[in-house]
Design a protein around this motif. Structure first.
Motif, PDB file in Angstrom:
ATOM      1  N   ALA A 192       0.927  -1.147  -0.006  1.00 22.37           N
ATOM      2  CA  ALA A 192      -0.065  -0.057   0.102  1.00 22.37           C
ATOM      3  C   ALA A 192       1.045   1.268  -0.044  1.00 22.37           C
ATOM      4  O   ALA A 192       1.854   1.219   0.389  1.00 22.37           O
ATOM      5  CB  ALA A 192      -0.872   0.017   1.369  1.00 22.37           C
ATOM      6  N   GLN A 193       0.373   2.177  -0.768  1.00 22.65           N
ATOM      7  CA  GLN A 193       1.115   3.560  -0.667  1.00 22.65           C
ATOM      8  C   GLN A 193       1.561   4.045   0.670  1.00 22.65           C
ATOM      9  O   GLN A 193       2.611   4.415   0.951  1.00 22.65           O
ATOM     10  CB  GLN A 193       0.445   4.753  -1.202  1.00 22.65           C
ATOM     11  N   GLY A 194       0.865   4.088   1.799  1.00 25.47           N
ATOM     12  CA  GLY A 194       1.010   4.324   3.037  1.00 25.47           C
ATOM     13  C   GLY A 194       2.216   3.563   3.583  1.00 25.47           C
ATOM     14  O   GLY A 194       2.775   4.068   4.795  1.00 25.47           O
ATOM     15  N   ALA A 195       2.362   2.386   3.143  1.00 25.62           N
ATOM     16  CA  ALA A 195       3.136   1.558   3.807  1.00 25.62           C
ATOM     17  C   ALA A 195       4.706   1.547   3.251  1.00 25.62           C
ATOM     18  O   ALA A 195       5.522   0.888   3.639  1.00 25.62           O
ATOM     19  CB  ALA A 195       2.695   0.031   4.072  1.00 25.62           C
ATOM     20  N   ARG A 196       4.675   2.260   2.125  1.00 30.83           N
ATOM     21  CA  ARG A 196       5.980   2.360   1.294  1.00 30.83           C
ATOM     22  C   ARG A 196       7.035   3.131   2.008  1.00 30.83           C
ATOM     23  O   ARG A 196       6.681   4.001   2.621  1.00 30.83           O
ATOM     24  CB  ARG A 196       6.003   2.596  -0.081  1.00 30.83           C
ATOM     25  N   PRO A 197       8.368   2.716   1.992  1.00 30.17           N
ATOM     26  CA  PRO A 197       9.331   3.386   2.548  1.00 30.17           C
ATOM     27  C   PRO A 197       9.665   4.755   2.070  1.00 30.17           C
ATOM     28  O   PRO A 197       9.303   5.222   0.967  1.00 30.17           O
ATOM     29  CB  PRO A 197      10.578   2.473   2.508  1.00 30.17           C
ATOM     30  N   THR A 198       9.794   5.825   3.052  1.00 32.46           N
ATOM     31  CA  THR A 198      10.153   7.026   2.701  1.00 32.46           C
ATOM     32  C   THR A 198      11.564   7.247   2.181  1.00 32.46           C
ATOM     33  O   THR A 198      12.487   6.401   2.732  1.00 32.46           O
ATOM     34  CB  THR A 198       9.812   7.916   3.837  1.00 32.46           C
ATOM     35  N   TYR A 199      11.793   8.219   1.242  1.00 37.35           N
ATOM     36  CA  TYR A 199      13.098   8.111   0.728  1.00 37.35           C
ATOM     37  C   TYR A 199      13.481   9.765   0.382  1.00 37.35           C
ATOM     38  O   TYR A 199      12.843  10.538  -0.130  1.00 37.35           O
ATOM     39  CB  TYR A 199      12.763   7.529  -0.730  1.00 37.35           C
ATOM     40  N   PHE A 200      14.833   9.876   0.553  1.00 41.34           N
ATOM     41  CA  PHE A 200      15.657  11.232   0.374  1.00 41.34           C
ATOM     42  C   PHE A 200      16.382  10.993  -0.496  1.00 41.34           C
ATOM     43  O   PHE A 200      17.487  10.322  -0.320  1.00 41.34           O
ATOM     44  CB  PHE A 200      15.870  11.834   1.900  1.00 41.34           C
ATOM     45  N   PHE A 201      16.357  11.831  -1.829  1.00 43.92           N
ATOM     46  CA  PHE A 201      17.512  11.774  -2.617  1.00 43.92           C
ATOM     47  C   PHE A 201      18.484  13.333  -2.123  1.00 43.92           C
ATOM     48  O   PHE A 201      18.216  14.244  -2.191  1.00 43.92           O
ATOM     49  CB  PHE A 201      17.102  12.277  -4.082  1.00 43.92           C
ATOM     50  N   PHE A 202      19.537  12.645  -1.363  1.00 40.61           N
ATOM     51  CA  PHE A 202      20.777  13.518  -0.986  1.00 40.61           C
ATOM     52  C   PHE A 202      21.762  14.141  -1.924  1.00 40.61           C
ATOM     53  O   PHE A 202      22.552  13.251  -2.428  1.00 40.61           O
ATOM     54  CB  PHE A 202      21.371  12.834   0.243  1.00 40.61           C
ATOM     55  N   ASP A 203      21.631  15.187  -2.371  1.00 41.61           N
ATOM     56  CA  ASP A 203      22.218  15.811  -3.614  1.00 41.61           C
ATOM     57  C   ASP A 203      23.753  16.547  -3.012  1.00 41.61           C
ATOM     58  O   ASP A 203      23.862  17.656  -2.915  1.00 41.61           O
ATOM     59  CB  ASP A 203      21.613  16.861  -4.384  1.00 41.61           C
ATOM     60  N   TYR A 204      24.478  15.315  -2.899  1.00 42.92           N
ATOM     61  CA  TYR A 204      25.770  15.872  -2.101  1.00 42.92           C
ATOM     62  C   TYR A 204      26.528  16.932  -2.716  1.00 42.92           C
ATOM     63  O   TYR A 204      27.185  17.801  -2.388  1.00 42.92           O
ATOM     64  CB  TYR A 204      26.699  14.610  -1.946  1.00 42.92           C
ATOM     65  N   ASP A 205      26.746  16.940  -4.277  1.00 45.27           N
ATOM     66  CA  ASP A 205      27.450  17.911  -5.053  1.00 45.27           C
ATOM     67  C   ASP A 205      26.638  19.127  -5.201  1.00 45.27           C
ATOM     68  O   ASP A 205      27.432  19.945  -5.354  1.00 45.27           O
ATOM     69  CB  ASP A 205      27.434  17.058  -6.559  1.00 45.27           C
ATOM     70  N   ALA A 206      25.649  19.184  -4.548  1.00 45.39           N
ATOM     71  CA  ALA A 206      24.921  20.604  -4.805  1.00 45.39           C
ATOM     72  C   ALA A 206      25.157  21.361  -3.485  1.00 45.39           C
ATOM     73  O   ALA A 206      24.784  22.489  -3.423  1.00 45.39           O
ATOM     74  CB  ALA A 206      23.419  20.344  -4.754  1.00 45.39           C
ATOM     75  N   GLY A 207      25.943  20.760  -2.654  1.00 44.46           N
ATOM     76  CA  GLY A 207      26.239  21.529  -1.356  1.00 44.46           C
ATOM     77  C   GLY A 207      25.782  20.919   0.161  1.00 44.46           C
ATOM     78  O   GLY A 207      24.585  20.612  -0.297  1.00 44.46           O
ATOM     79  N   THR A 208      26.399  20.924   0.836  1.00 43.83           N
ATOM     80  CA  THR A 208      25.831  20.507   2.423  1.00 43.83           C
ATOM     81  C   THR A 208      25.499  21.576   3.288  1.00 43.83           C
ATOM     82  O   THR A 208      24.609  21.461   3.981  1.00 43.83           O
ATOM     83  CB  THR A 208      26.982  19.851   2.820  1.00 43.83           C
ATOM     84  N   LYS A 209      25.714  22.703   2.923  1.00 48.32           N
ATOM     85  CA  LYS A 209      25.451  23.823   3.921  1.00 48.32           C
ATOM     86  C   LYS A 209      23.863  23.980   3.918  1.00 48.32           C
ATOM     87  O   LYS A 209      23.199  24.133   4.920  1.00 48.32           O
ATOM     88  CB  LYS A 209      25.985  24.998   3.467  1.00 48.32           C
ATOM     89  N   GLN A 210      23.301  24.106   2.748  1.00 48.95           N
ATOM     90  CA  GLN A 210      21.609  24.026   2.632  1.00 48.95           C
ATOM     91  C   GLN A 210      21.275  23.147   1.477  1.00 48.95           C
ATOM     92  O   GLN A 210      21.714  23.375   0.340  1.00 48.95           O
ATOM     93  CB  GLN A 210      21.300  25.464   2.155  1.00 48.95           C
ATOM     94  N   PRO A 211      20.569  21.926   1.809  1.00 46.15           N
ATOM     95  CA  PRO A 211      20.252  20.896   1.041  1.00 46.15           C
ATOM     96  C   PRO A 211      19.403  21.330  -0.262  1.00 46.15           C
ATOM     97  O   PRO A 211      18.312  22.145   0.154  1.00 46.15           O
ATOM     98  CB  PRO A 211      19.605  19.740   2.020  1.00 46.15           C
ATOM     99  N   THR A 212      19.867  20.618  -1.160  1.00 45.72           N
ATOM    100  CA  THR A 212      18.908  21.140  -2.442  1.00 45.72           C
ATOM    101  C   THR A 212      18.047  19.884  -2.777  1.00 45.72           C
ATOM    102  O   THR A 212      18.560  18.636  -2.853  1.00 45.72           O
ATOM    103  CB  THR A 212      19.504  21.306  -3.660  1.00 45.72           C
ATOM    104  N   VAL A 213      16.901  19.785  -2.661  1.00 47.87           N
ATOM    105  CA  VAL A 213      15.966  18.572  -2.640  1.00 47.87           C
ATOM    106  C   VAL A 213      15.077  18.559  -4.080  1.00 47.87           C
ATOM    107  O   VAL A 213      14.820  19.337  -4.481  1.00 47.87           O
ATOM    108  CB  VAL A 213      14.849  18.737  -1.669  1.00 47.87           C
ATOM    109  N   THR A 214      14.925  17.201  -4.393  1.00 50.66           N
ATOM    110  CA  THR A 214      14.014  16.982  -5.784  1.00 50.66           C
ATOM    111  C   THR A 214      12.549  17.246  -5.543  1.00 50.66           C
ATOM    112  O   THR A 214      12.161  16.168  -4.642  1.00 50.66           O
ATOM    113  CB  THR A 214      14.549  15.998  -6.130  1.00 50.66           C
TER     114      THR A 214
END
Length: 359
Positions: free
Chosen positions: A222-244
């Motif tokens: 089920a949609q609600g049971a699917r794992p949550t996922y974060f794309f960590f754009d390391y090359d975009a810089g770590t001071k302030q994350p850029t998210v998709t």
């Protein structure tokens, strides 16, 4: 903000954020050609394609000299078997960044610009077609990036100017991108324009086969049971994350793989947030999104650095995914840049999140 383009072994930095995403469903990128492009064969002309606002470009025959704006459109042409027609590119792929035999072929293409191709060089290239991966409107790419040629200047130089709508039209999509239909439409349209529709059809069929297998495998969750996922754009810089966000092709890749993009509630392609926003999402899994450095050793080093940063930084070391070691080492390009390998990434993510369910 960092652009989403392939710029060799290091990411290219340009002013403004590249509108790179996939238009799916009723989004702006879903209508790519005015003809039955998939039925085209060599010599099956005329063919017309449209841009993000519906303006048509017609082809009476196949282009003979093509320039690409960056490595994403270059790779698609190589996969279609018309690399010999490409006379130049911007944002060239670094050695070793393209898969297999494509790499050697790509290295033979003349580099017209390490980033955006200078206007004079593009107009004087002798090309009869320019394929633009960037946004066609506004100030973030294509005709709006830097001192780019106007429509009149392209016409005067005898260069037809078309776009990869799955990337250039992302910001204009009317709804979240949850499938690869616009990427497939781009491949189909390029096949029609270059007279390689049979090959394009094969590429699209291969993508569909992989994605369909994944969809079958995860359908019972089920949609609600699917794992949550974060794309960590390391090359975009770590001071302030850029998210998709939900208009980016990565949102489709993550969704099709049976996961939930923790920033799917963000309308657009990319957005800068604070680490407190990531902490509040507390993802189950984190993809270490680093760009291809050109060798297995260099890539491993980059992945190691990204993982170590998450483990050692106060803001992130307490995240569930970090504490449990739930990291995926999958590069940025096949996740965030529209192309054939998007389907491979869908499959790879699913194999990690749902072990044993996909062969």
């Amino acid at each position: 903000m960092r652009s989403r383009v392939w710029g060799g072994t290091a990411a290219a930095v340009i002013g403004g954020l590249l509108a790179a995403g996939c238009g799916g469903g009723d989004g702006a990128g879903s209508d790519t050609s005015d003809t039955s492009a998939g039925k085209a064969v060599p010599g099956d002309y005329p063919v017309s394609v449209t841009d993000c606002v519906g303006a048509k470009t017609a082809f009476a025959d196949a282009p003979k000299k093509i320039v690409t704006s960056n490595a994403s459109s270059l790779e698609l042409l190589l996969r279609l078997g018309v690399g010999d027609k490409v006379i130049g590119t911007g944002f060239p792929p670094g050695k070793g960044t393209l898969p297999g035999a494509l790499d050697a072929e790509a290295q033979k293409v003349k580099v017209l610009g390490q980033s955006v191709i200078p206007k004079e060089k593009l107009l004087g290239s002798g090309a009869d077609l320019y394929i633009d991966t960037f946004a066609s409107m506004g100030s973030m790419g294509g005709a709006g990036m830097g001192d780019a040629p106007t429509a009149e200047e392209f016409k005067a130089a005898g260069i037809r100017h078309i776009h990869l709508k799955s990337t250039a039209c992302a910001a204009q999509s009317k709804s979240p991108v949850t499938d690869l239909s616009a990427v497939e439409a781009d491949i189909t349209a390029l096949g029609a324009v270059t007279g390689t529709s049979a090959h394009a059809k094969e590429l699209v069929a291969g993508m569909k086969e992989k994605v369909d297998a994944v969809q079958k495998a995860v359908s019972g969750t089920a949609q609600g049971a699917r794992p949550t996922y974060f794309f960590f754009d390391y090359d975009a810089g770590t001071k302030q994350p850029t998210v998709t966000c939900n208009r980016q092709i990565a949102n489709a890749v993550i969704t099709l793989a049976g996961a939930r993009n923790v920033f799917a509630d963000c309308d657009g392609d990319y957005k800068q947030v604070g680490w407190e926003d990531v902490i509040s999402k507390n993802p189950d899994w984190i993809q270490l999104g680093v760009r291809n450095r050109g060798s297995e050793a260099a890539n491993k080093k980059a992945f190691d650095e990204a993982e170590q940063w998450l483990k050692s930084t106060a803001a992130t070391k307490g995240l569930k995914a970090v504490k449990e070691g739930h990291f995926l080492r999958i590069g940025s390009e096949p996740t965030t840049i529209a192309g054939v390998e998007n389907a491979d990434t869908v499959e790879e993510i699913t194999k990690t999140l749902y072990p044993g369910k996909v062969n």
